[in-house]
Motif scaffolding. Structure first.
Motif, mmCIF file in Angstrom:
data_model
loop_
_atom_site.group_PDB
_atom_site.id
_atom_site.type_symbol
_atom_site.label_atom_id
_atom_site.label_comp_id
_atom_site.label_asym_id
_atom_site.label_seq_id
_atom_site.Cartn_x
_atom_site.Cartn_y
_atom_site.Cartn_z
ATOM 1 N N GLU A 30 0.903 -1.346 -0.019
ATOM 2 C CA GLU A 30 0.052 -0.079 0.074
ATOM 3 C C GLU A 30 0.657 1.322 0.188
ATOM 4 N N THR A 31 1.863 1.230 0.614
ATOM 5 C CA THR A 31 2.875 2.356 0.951
ATOM 6 C C THR A 31 3.284 2.693 -0.701
ATOM 7 N N MET A 32 3.780 1.419 -1.023
ATOM 8 C CA MET A 32 4.582 1.777 -2.519
ATOM 9 C C MET A 32 3.397 2.423 -3.469
ATOM 10 N N ASN A 33 2.593 1.626 -3.539
ATOM 11 C CA ASN A 33 1.473 2.091 -4.508
ATOM 12 C C ASN A 33 1.046 3.638 -4.403
ATOM 13 N N GLN A 34 0.804 4.177 -3.097
ATOM 14 C CA GLN A 34 0.658 5.576 -2.939
ATOM 15 C C GLN A 34 1.883 6.417 -3.326
ATOM 16 N N ILE A 35 2.955 5.927 -2.965
ATOM 17 C CA ILE A 35 4.295 6.573 -3.510
ATOM 18 C C ILE A 35 4.268 6.944 -4.967
ATOM 19 N N ARG A 36 3.994 5.763 -5.718
ATOM 20 C CA ARG A 36 3.974 5.865 -7.251
ATOM 21 C C ARG A 36 2.665 6.838 -7.558
ATOM 22 N N ALA A 37 1.612 6.579 -7.063
ATOM 23 C CA ALA A 37 0.422 7.475 -7.320
ATOM 24 C C ALA A 37 0.754 8.875 -7.271
ATOM 25 N N LYS A 38 1.493 9.248 -6.133
ATOM 26 C CA LYS A 38 1.872 10.601 -5.653
ATOM 27 C C LYS A 38 2.824 11.119 -6.824
ATOM 28 N N LYS A 39 3.758 10.508 -7.095
ATOM 29 C CA LYS A 39 4.733 10.558 -8.093
ATOM 30 C C LYS A 39 4.386 10.884 -9.415
ATOM 31 N N LYS A 40 3.341 10.117 -9.832
ATOM 32 C CA LYS A 40 2.725 10.155 -10.993
ATOM 33 C C LYS A 40 1.690 11.420 -11.222
ATOM 34 N N LYS A 41 1.205 11.796 -10.247
ATOM 35 C CA LYS A 41 0.442 13.176 -10.274
ATOM 36 C C LYS A 41 1.215 14.285 -10.252
ATOM 37 N N THR A 42 2.352 14.166 -9.692
ATOM 38 C CA THR A 42 3.474 15.478 -9.815
ATOM 39 C C THR A 42 3.961 15.376 -11.130
ATOM 40 N N LEU A 43 4.118 14.422 -11.812
ATOM 41 C CA LEU A 43 4.500 14.514 -13.271
ATOM 42 C C LEU A 43 3.526 15.054 -14.038
ATOM 43 N N GLU A 44 2.237 14.811 -13.930
ATOM 44 C CA GLU A 44 1.032 15.176 -14.694
ATOM 45 C C GLU A 44 0.861 16.673 -14.483
ATOM 46 N N VAL A 45 1.238 17.117 -13.239
ATOM 47 C CA VAL A 45 0.958 18.415 -12.897
ATOM 48 C C VAL A 45 2.071 19.254 -13.543
ATOM 49 N N THR A 46 3.295 18.736 -13.535
ATOM 50 C CA THR A 46 4.661 19.518 -14.135
ATOM 51 C C THR A 46 4.392 19.500 -15.654
ATOM 52 N N ALA A 47 3.983 18.458 -16.271
ATOM 53 C CA ALA A 47 3.582 18.449 -17.610
ATOM 54 C C ALA A 47 2.450 19.468 -17.884
ATOM 55 N N THR A 48 1.624 19.516 -17.355
ATOM 56 C CA THR A 48 0.515 20.663 -17.563
ATOM 57 C C THR A 48 0.950 21.772 -17.676
ATOM 58 N N GLU A 49 1.668 22.328 -16.528
ATOM 59 C CA GLU A 49 2.387 23.467 -16.533
ATOM 60 C C GLU A 49 3.041 23.984 -17.501
ATOM 61 N N ASN A 50 3.983 23.091 -17.910
ATOM 62 C CA ASN A 50 4.828 23.466 -19.080
ATOM 63 C C ASN A 50 4.202 23.539 -20.409
ATOM 64 N N ALA A 51 2.844 22.777 -20.415
ATOM 65 C CA ALA A 51 2.174 23.010 -21.888
ATOM 66 C C ALA A 51 1.628 24.246 -21.872
#
Length: 234
Positions: A204-225
């Protein structure tokens, strides 16, 4: 020249000559020495034969277990006795004071002396079966006392408890007593699960870490676009 050499030689003292009397005296001394040597050799041979015969009689006597020779202050005679006993295959030892009353004692092979018996003779004491039993009983008693001492050490209880003395520093529960509060847990290591603040499993801890990392990448990509779509300022 010849006359000079002749006069020198004639003036020199002639070497002494051995007369018949001196020759006779030298022959007598030599004969006397040879006779003494032969007598000494015969005496040694007689002594050796006497010892060998005595040893043979000792071996044939079934009632004897050991035999004591007469004192022999002469070390050479004792050496011959040891040589004879060695040839016969019997153990032998010397006891007593050197050059005073030292003697040789021999045993039959099946009755070879123990260390206690040899020590007793070296001390100038007599040896008997009663003494052997006394030493055996003494060793058993010492062995029993040793076991009792070991048992006392194991059962030893101190008069005071160190926890009472250092209660202000370490409290009433410490060391092994405190260690009993935590037990090994294979899933979470050596810390009990009830003591953990984070109750999540590793997955559960690893899944939450992956989800948080994925969300951070999506936000960064949106801001760059969004930044790249703005028109350039004039």
């Amino acid at each position: 020249m010849a006359d000079l050499l002749g006069s020198i030689l004639s003036s020199m003292q002639k070497p002494p000559t051995i007369d018949e009397k001196e020759r006779k005296q030298a022959r007598e001394q030599k004969a006397k020495f040879e006779k003494q040597h032969a007598e000494e050799k015969a005496k040694i041979q007689t002594f050796k034969e006497k010892i060998q015969k005595k040893i043979e009689m000792f071996i044939q006597d079934s009632d004897q277990q050991k035999m004591k020779f007469e004192p022999m202050p002469d070390k050479m005679l004792r050496t011959m006795v040891h040589e004879c006993t060695e040839v016969a295959g019997l153990p032998s030892f010397s006891f007593g004071q050197e050059e005073v009353d030292r003697y040789v004692m021999v045993w039959k092979k099946e009755f070879a002396p123990s260390d206690d018996e040899l020590l007793s003779y070296r001390r100038g004491e007599e040896w008997s079966e009663e003494k052997a039993k006394e030493l055996q009983q003494q060793r058993e008693l010492e062995k029993l006392q040793g076991k009792q001492e070991c048992k006392k050490e194991k059962d030893f209880v101190p008069n005071t408890n160190y926890k009472d003395k250092y209660e202000k520093l370490i409290g009433k529960s410490s060391a092994k007593d405190a260690a009993k509060l935590t037990t090994a847990n294979k899933q979470y290591g050596f810390v009990p699960s009830e003591n953990k603040t984070d109750k999540r499993s590793i997955e559960e801890t690893m899944n939450q870490i992956r989800a948080k990392k994925k969300k951070t990448l999506e936000v960064t990509a949106t801001e760059n676009a969004g930044t790249s779509s703005e028109p350039p300022q004039s």
